[in-house]
Write a protein that holds these residues in place. Structure first.
Motif, PDB file in Angstrom:
ATOM      1  N   GLU A  59       0.853  -1.184   0.000  1.00  0.00           N
ATOM      2  CA  GLU A  59       0.000   0.000   0.000  1.00  0.00           C
ATOM      3  C   GLU A  59       0.887   1.230   0.000  1.00  0.00           C
ATOM      4  O   GLU A  59       1.857   1.315   0.762  1.00  0.00           O
ATOM      5  CB  GLU A  59      -0.911   0.011   1.226  1.00  0.00           C
ATOM      6  N   SER A  60       0.568   2.177  -0.930  1.00  0.00           N
ATOM      7  CA  SER A  60       1.356   3.403  -1.096  1.00  0.00           C
ATOM      8  C   SER A  60       2.830   3.051  -1.321  1.00  0.00           C
ATOM      9  O   SER A  60       3.706   3.402  -0.527  1.00  0.00           O
ATOM     10  CB  SER A  60       1.201   4.327   0.125  1.00  0.00           C
ATOM     11  N   ALA A  61       3.091   2.361  -2.429  1.00  0.00           N
ATOM     12  CA  ALA A  61       4.444   1.870  -2.711  1.00  0.00           C
ATOM     13  C   ALA A  61       5.095   2.689  -3.814  1.00  0.00           C
ATOM     14  O   ALA A  61       4.429   3.385  -4.595  1.00  0.00           O
ATOM     15  CB  ALA A  61       4.398   0.395  -3.115  1.00  0.00           C
ATOM     16  N   ARG A  62       6.414   2.614  -3.851  1.00  0.00           N
ATOM     17  CA  ARG A  62       7.211   3.257  -4.894  1.00  0.00           C
ATOM     18  C   ARG A  62       8.199   2.241  -5.449  1.00  0.00           C
ATOM     19  O   ARG A  62       8.837   1.510  -4.686  1.00  0.00           O
ATOM     20  CB  ARG A  62       7.966   4.467  -4.338  1.00  0.00           C
TER      21      ARG A  62
ATOM     22  N   PRO B 208      14.922   9.171  -4.244  1.00  0.00           N
ATOM     23  CA  PRO B 208      15.253   8.796  -5.626  1.00  0.00           C
ATOM     24  C   PRO B 208      14.944   9.928  -6.594  1.00  0.00           C
ATOM     25  O   PRO B 208      14.037  10.740  -6.364  1.00  0.00           O
ATOM     26  CB  PRO B 208      14.355   7.578  -5.869  1.00  0.00           C
ATOM     27  N   ASP B 209      15.705   9.979  -7.689  1.00  0.00           N
ATOM     28  CA  ASP B 209      15.451  11.006  -8.681  1.00  0.00           C
ATOM     29  C   ASP B 209      14.246  10.670  -9.558  1.00  0.00           C
ATOM     30  O   ASP B 209      13.756  11.526 -10.276  1.00  0.00           O
ATOM     31  CB  ASP B 209      16.688  11.250  -9.550  1.00  0.00           C
ATOM     32  N   TYR B 210      13.779   9.441  -9.500  1.00  0.00           N
ATOM     33  CA  TYR B 210      12.530   9.081 -10.171  1.00  0.00           C
ATOM     34  C   TYR B 210      11.959   7.861  -9.469  1.00  0.00           C
ATOM     35  O   TYR B 210      12.677   7.090  -8.824  1.00  0.00           O
ATOM     36  CB  TYR B 210      12.756   8.780 -11.655  1.00  0.00           C
ATOM     37  N   TYR B 211      10.661   7.669  -9.576  1.00  0.00           N
ATOM     38  CA  TYR B 211      10.035   6.448  -9.073  1.00  0.00           C
ATOM     39  C   TYR B 211       8.649   6.318  -9.707  1.00  0.00           C
ATOM     40  O   TYR B 211       8.092   7.279 -10.244  1.00  0.00           O
ATOM     41  CB  TYR B 211       9.935   6.443  -7.548  1.00  0.00           C
TER      42      TYR B 211
ATOM     43  N   PHE C 243      -3.376   1.517 -10.277  1.00  0.00           N
ATOM     44  CA  PHE C 243      -2.992   2.766 -10.929  1.00  0.00           C
ATOM     45  C   PHE C 243      -1.528   3.075 -10.626  1.00  0.00           C
ATOM     46  O   PHE C 243      -1.105   3.076  -9.469  1.00  0.00           O
ATOM     47  CB  PHE C 243      -3.884   3.906 -10.448  1.00  0.00           C
ATOM     48  N   SER C 244      -0.753   3.342 -11.689  1.00  0.00           N
ATOM     49  CA  SER C 244       0.686   3.595 -11.560  1.00  0.00           C
ATOM     50  C   SER C 244       1.017   4.895 -12.265  1.00  0.00           C
ATOM     51  O   SER C 244       0.584   5.128 -13.400  1.00  0.00           O
ATOM     52  CB  SER C 244       1.504   2.454 -12.161  1.00  0.00           C
ATOM     53  N   ASN C 245       1.801   5.732 -11.603  1.00  0.00           N
ATOM     54  CA  ASN C 245       2.168   7.037 -12.130  1.00  0.00           C
ATOM     55  C   ASN C 245       3.655   7.269 -11.912  1.00  0.00           C
ATOM     56  O   ASN C 245       4.183   7.012 -10.826  1.00  0.00           O
ATOM     57  CB  ASN C 245       1.356   8.117 -11.441  1.00  0.00           C
TER      58      ASN C 245
ATOM     59  N   ASP D 243       9.920  13.795  -7.391  1.00  0.00           N
ATOM     60  CA  ASP D 243       8.680  13.974  -6.636  1.00  0.00           C
ATOM     61  C   ASP D 243       7.629  14.788  -7.368  1.00  0.00           C
ATOM     62  O   ASP D 243       6.656  15.249  -6.759  1.00  0.00           O
ATOM     63  CB  ASP D 243       8.949  14.621  -5.260  1.00  0.00           C
ATOM     64  N   VAL D 244       7.794  14.975  -8.684  1.00  0.00           N
ATOM     65  CA  VAL D 244       6.806  15.696  -9.485  1.00  0.00           C
ATOM     66  C   VAL D 244       6.112  14.689 -10.395  1.00  0.00           C
ATOM     67  O   VAL D 244       6.776  13.985 -11.154  1.00  0.00           O
ATOM     68  CB  VAL D 244       7.460  16.810 -10.320  1.00  0.00           C
TER      69      VAL D 244
END
Length: 911
Positions: free
Chosen positions: A199-202, A212-215, A233-235, A240-241
């Motif tokens: 739950e609420s994973a990256r 991290p610079d991206y996830y 749902f994956s974004n 962090d943007v």
């Protein structure tokens, strides 16, 4: 009343017994330690754990109460500060570097609480003196490792509840570290050994998992370690943007080894073919030894292409790959004047056998054949240096050795050579095949000497061999290739050779070699020439009749040579910078005799009543024997020049050796049987290295003692007798190559080594027979030039070089001179160069170009740069002008796990 007396007596006796027992125990002396309240608070744990003052109950709990424990093995535990047992709470408290081991489960944390009735453990962090959380829980079960902030785990059900977990999963064939998938989740529920719910994973492959610079952020997911992650749902987030890259559901394979799957395509646009989807396909891992992949290109005007690749390997046996490429190219649209359709193909096969698999037999294949215009016209040719290839060559061979004395080696080879130069005539036979070539050779036999031991004298050194070469040679063109027509003009022949030699010493310093050679030549057809008797006398022409059938001829010759080695030393003194120069000269004189084989020649009378000699073997595979007798002496001399110089390092006692001339060779011959021009031109060649072996110089040429007439033909008059010089330079060529980098001009340390530990890698992958030094260009998608600097900079936050900027440069200068007919002109004169520079540790820039001084134009020029963005790679390559003008831009995740998350754009070649 009597009963009360008895009761009072019983109580008195009981109290006395208790006092007696207490009197037998030693008194407890308290330790003089001042009690201080502990200020450390562990998260997710009850606040009264560390301040629990409840006395330990001396009454043992009834084991019949509670559920029956399901533990199947002993639990081992320890801690650095203390281990405390609370029988009232049925718990064990472990503090500071606490550890618990149970079967394949391992738990380490700052604090651990174990409920031995429920068979559960609670683990969390602790604070140090600065208020920083340390000793995060480390949970390992089997091969799966989770590092959370806190965890609750039940030994019976194997279920767990984990907060802020961090785990690393290897996927595909990726290496450890940054190429692994990192999974971070706020809450993780462990259902069993193989299923987790997040739950609420990256998800990220960044090395920095905290920031991290991206996830890829997912709300809920099912996680099967080592296999897959199925998410809702994956974004994708960058710093962090959130980005527009999102999916309603996603599937992330995590299986190790090879797995099948889609290969994401690239979307491009071609001005002549429209929009395109390129390099998309599928990968099939057939089994542990073989895999297969197919990629395709599709254009909106109907053009298409596909490529297949098969890689196979079996350890200690063999390995190889098979590549096939096909393109159906359509230009413009039907009905337009510029509409055209063409097909291109290319086949590449590589197979190598491990030498240990079969010591006495070997099979190998190196195949590269196809359309002559494939590399220059392919719409998916991103390796630009392949456009500079002028030849395609192939070889498939099988060899077998029979080790018994005398050992015999037999090989069967099929070869292919294809001239793809744009200067070749369109209708020329530009393809040469041998299908096949049979070669056999017997080892050298010394009939008058023992097989072991040293052979002395003329007789013992007499030796002979036997060699066979049979060949079926085919010459054809692109149109007839791989059709039945290419076999119409096939040439078949064989050559048997038996050399006989001996060698010995004369006067201890002269090496003499004497021998002869016998050759028997076979052919499957011959050619008869003559005037056509059916034509009128005025129109009679020479006709050529092919006579099929076996025929043969033989030829032989004698040879002898004598040589020695001369040494010349010039000493200048140990106090001089150049102390000694040493000249080594190896002169040699040879004699060769070949008789005339006029018995294999016939004649006919032409229209001018002149007799014309011809051999029926002219035009066959191995040609005709010589009609001219040869009785010649050859002269050659080889020279090397070395020097001993005083070392700059005063601590060195021995002088340093350097080569002034690696080689300088001269050769010529004199034919006693020739009626004119008996002296052959003097050929020379040489080479040396200067500038600390960074520059290599090679040269060659020819000196002619005879002059020429007004028509440019050599005549039997010495050039010096005609008012010229003693020798006339007719041709010459020179090649200079120079390689240097930022370490070239640095001072060396005491061991004679440069200060850096390793030099930059100057070698790059060969591309279908192209050069490997970037002088002819580099692949548009080739990122290998930045890997050497990238390896050591991944852990640097803001890397800087200070005063050292790594760079390297390679240059090659080539020129030729021709004066055979007094034209006194230079031929191709060009300077090629390529180089790399890294302005900062994460930046790399490369260039490849050249200049043709004769045609006054630049050669193929390429510019490229690459930026290492930690988890991302950014590349740009550009061919600014010329026939192959194009550009390529790429930005994508470096890790192979998520390599399809990219944006790539490239132009098509401007024709």
């Amino acid at each position: 009343m009597q009963a009360n007396k008895h009761l009072l007596l019983f109580l008195f006796v009981l109290v006395s017994s208790v006092q007696y027992v207490s009197a037998q125990e030693d008194p407890i002396t308290p330790l003089p330690i001042k009690a201080v309240k502990d200020t450390i608070v562990a998260p997710l744990l009850p606040p009264n754990i560390l301040n629990d003052s409840i006395q330990v109950d001396s009454v043992t709990q009834d084991s019949s109460q509670g559920k029956k424990p399901l533990l199947l093995d002993k639990i081992k535990y320890k801690a650095k500060d203390y281990v405390r047992l609370s029988q009232k709470e049925n718990k064990i408290y472990l503090y500071n570097e606490a550890e618990i081991y149970y079967q394949d489960t391992e738990l380490k944390a700052g604090i651990i609480i174990m409920d031995y009735v429920k068979n559960e453990v609670y683990a969390g962090r602790i604070k140090d003196s600065t208020g920083t959380y340390t000793q995060l829980p480390y949970f390992k079960q089997g091969t799966n490792v989770v590092i959370p902030d806190s965890i609750r785990f039940n030994f019976d059900t194997q279920k767990a509840l984990i907060w802020n977990s961090r785990t690393e999963q290897q996927a595909g064939a990726g290496s450890l570290g940054s190429d692994a998938m990192k999974v971070l989740a706020e809450i993780t529920k462990k259902e069993n050994d193989s299923v987790y719910f997040l739950e609420s994973a990256r998800l990220t492959t960044s090395k920095d998992t905290v920031d991290p610079d991206y996830y890829i952020k997912i709300n809920k997911a099912k996680f099967v370690p080592g296999k897959k992650i199925i998410a809702g749902f994956s974004n994708m987030y960058l710093v962090d943007v959130p980005t527009p890259i999102a999916l309603p559901f996603a599937y992330f394979p995590l299986t190790t080894g090879r797995t099948g799957g889609l290969i994401f395509p690239t979307f491009t646009q071609d001005p002549n073919r429209g929009f395109a989807v390129q390099n998309g396909g599928y990968y099939f891992p057939i089994n542990d030894y073989v895999d297969f992949s197919i990629l395709g290109d599709f254009f909106t005007n109907g053009s298409y292409g596909f490529r297949t690749q098969t890689i196979y390997t079996k350890r200690y046996r063999y390995r190889g790959n098979i590549n096939f490429r096909y393109e159906n190219q359509i230009t413009s649209q039907k009905g337009f004047s510029d509409f055209s359709r063409s097909t291109l193909y290319n086949i590449q096969i590589s197979h190598s056998q491990d030498p240990k698999a079969s010591p006495n037999s070997r099979f190998s294949a190196q195949v590269n054949l196809g359309s002559s215009q494939y590399f220059t016209n392919s719409f998916n040719q991103i390796n630009v240096q392949n456009t500079q290839n002028n030849n395609l060559s192939s070889s498939i061979s099988y060899s077998k050795t029979f080790p018994e004395y005398p050992s015999v080696n037999v090989s069967l080879t099929a070869t292919h050579n294809q001239n793809i130069s744009s200067n070749a005539a369109p209708d020329a036979d530009n393809i040469t095949l041998t299908l096949p070539t049979l070669q056999a050779s017997m080892e050298r036999i010394f009939p008058f000497a023992k097989r072991e031991g040293i052979k002395k004298g003329i007789i013992q050194n007499i030796n002979f061999q036997y060699n066979l070469r049979a060949e079926n040679r085919i010459r054809t063109n692109d149109e007839d290739f791989l059709t039945g027509r290419m076999f119409e003009n096939a040439q078949i022949g064989a050559r048997h050779t038996i050399p006989l030699n001996t060698n010995f010493k004369v006067a201890k310093y002269f090496s003499v070699s004497v021998g002869g050679n016998y050759e028997d030549v076979w052919t499957a057809q011959t050619f008869q020439r003559g005037l056509d008797p059916n034509d009128p006398d005025s129109n009679r022409e020479v006709v050529l009749d092919t006579i099929n059938g076996f025929d043969r001829y033989n030829r032989y010759g004698l040879s002898a040579s004598v040589g020695t080695t001369l040494y010349g030393t010039f000493n200048f003194g140990e106090d001089k910078k150049i102390q000694t120069i040493r000249h080594v000269m190896r002169p040699s004189i040879g004699w060769g005799y070949t008789p005339s084989f006029e018995q294999f020649y016939d004649s006919y009378t032409d229209l001018n009543n002149e007799e014309v000699l011809f051999s029926r073997f002219e035009g066959t595979l191995n040609g005709a024997p010589s009609l001219n007798k040869s009785n010649s002496i050859s002269f050659s001399v080889q020279n090397t020049l070395e020097a001993k110089v005083r070392d700059k390092d005063s601590t060195k006692l021995e002088p340093k050796k350097i080569k002034l001339l690696s080689n300088l060779n001269f050769s010529t011959a004199y034919n006693f049987e020739a009626d004119s021009l008996k002296l052959a031109p003097i050929g020379f060649n040489g080479g040396t290295s200067i500038l600390n072996n960074k520059m290599n110089i090679n040269f060659s040429g020819s000196l002619d003692p005879y002059t020429i007439d007004n028509n440019g033909r050599r005549i039997n008059t010495f050039n010096v007798s005609n008012g010229g010089s003693l020798l006339r330079l007719t041709r010459a060529s020179m090649n200079l190559s120079y390689s240097l980098n930022n370490e070239t001009f640095k001072k060396k340390n005491k061991d004679g080594e440069e200060d850096n530990e390793s030099e930059l890698n100057d070698e790059y992958r060969a591309r279908s027979g192209g050069r490997t030094d970037d002088l002819f260009g580099f692949g548009l998608n080739d990122d290998t030039f930045n890997r050497s600097s990238k390896k050591n900079q991944d852990d640097i936050e803001n890397p800087i070089y200070g005063t050292v900027i790594p760079w390297d440069l390679r240059m090659q200068f080539t020129t030729s001179y021709n004066n055979s007919n007094r034209q006194n002109e230079f031929g191709n004169t060009s300077l090629m160069f390529s180089g790399n520079i890294s302005p900062s540790p994460r930046w790399s820039v490369r260039v490849s170009s050249g200049y043709d001084f004769k045609n006054k134009g630049f050669a193929q020029t390429q510019l490229g740069f690459q930026r290492n963005l930690k988890s991302f790679d950014l590349r740009f390559n550009w061919v600014p002008f010329g026939r192959n003008e194009r550009w390529d831009f790429f930005i994508g995740i470096s890790s192979s796990i998520l390599q399809d998350l990219k944006w790539e754009s490239r132009s098509q070649r401007i024709r």
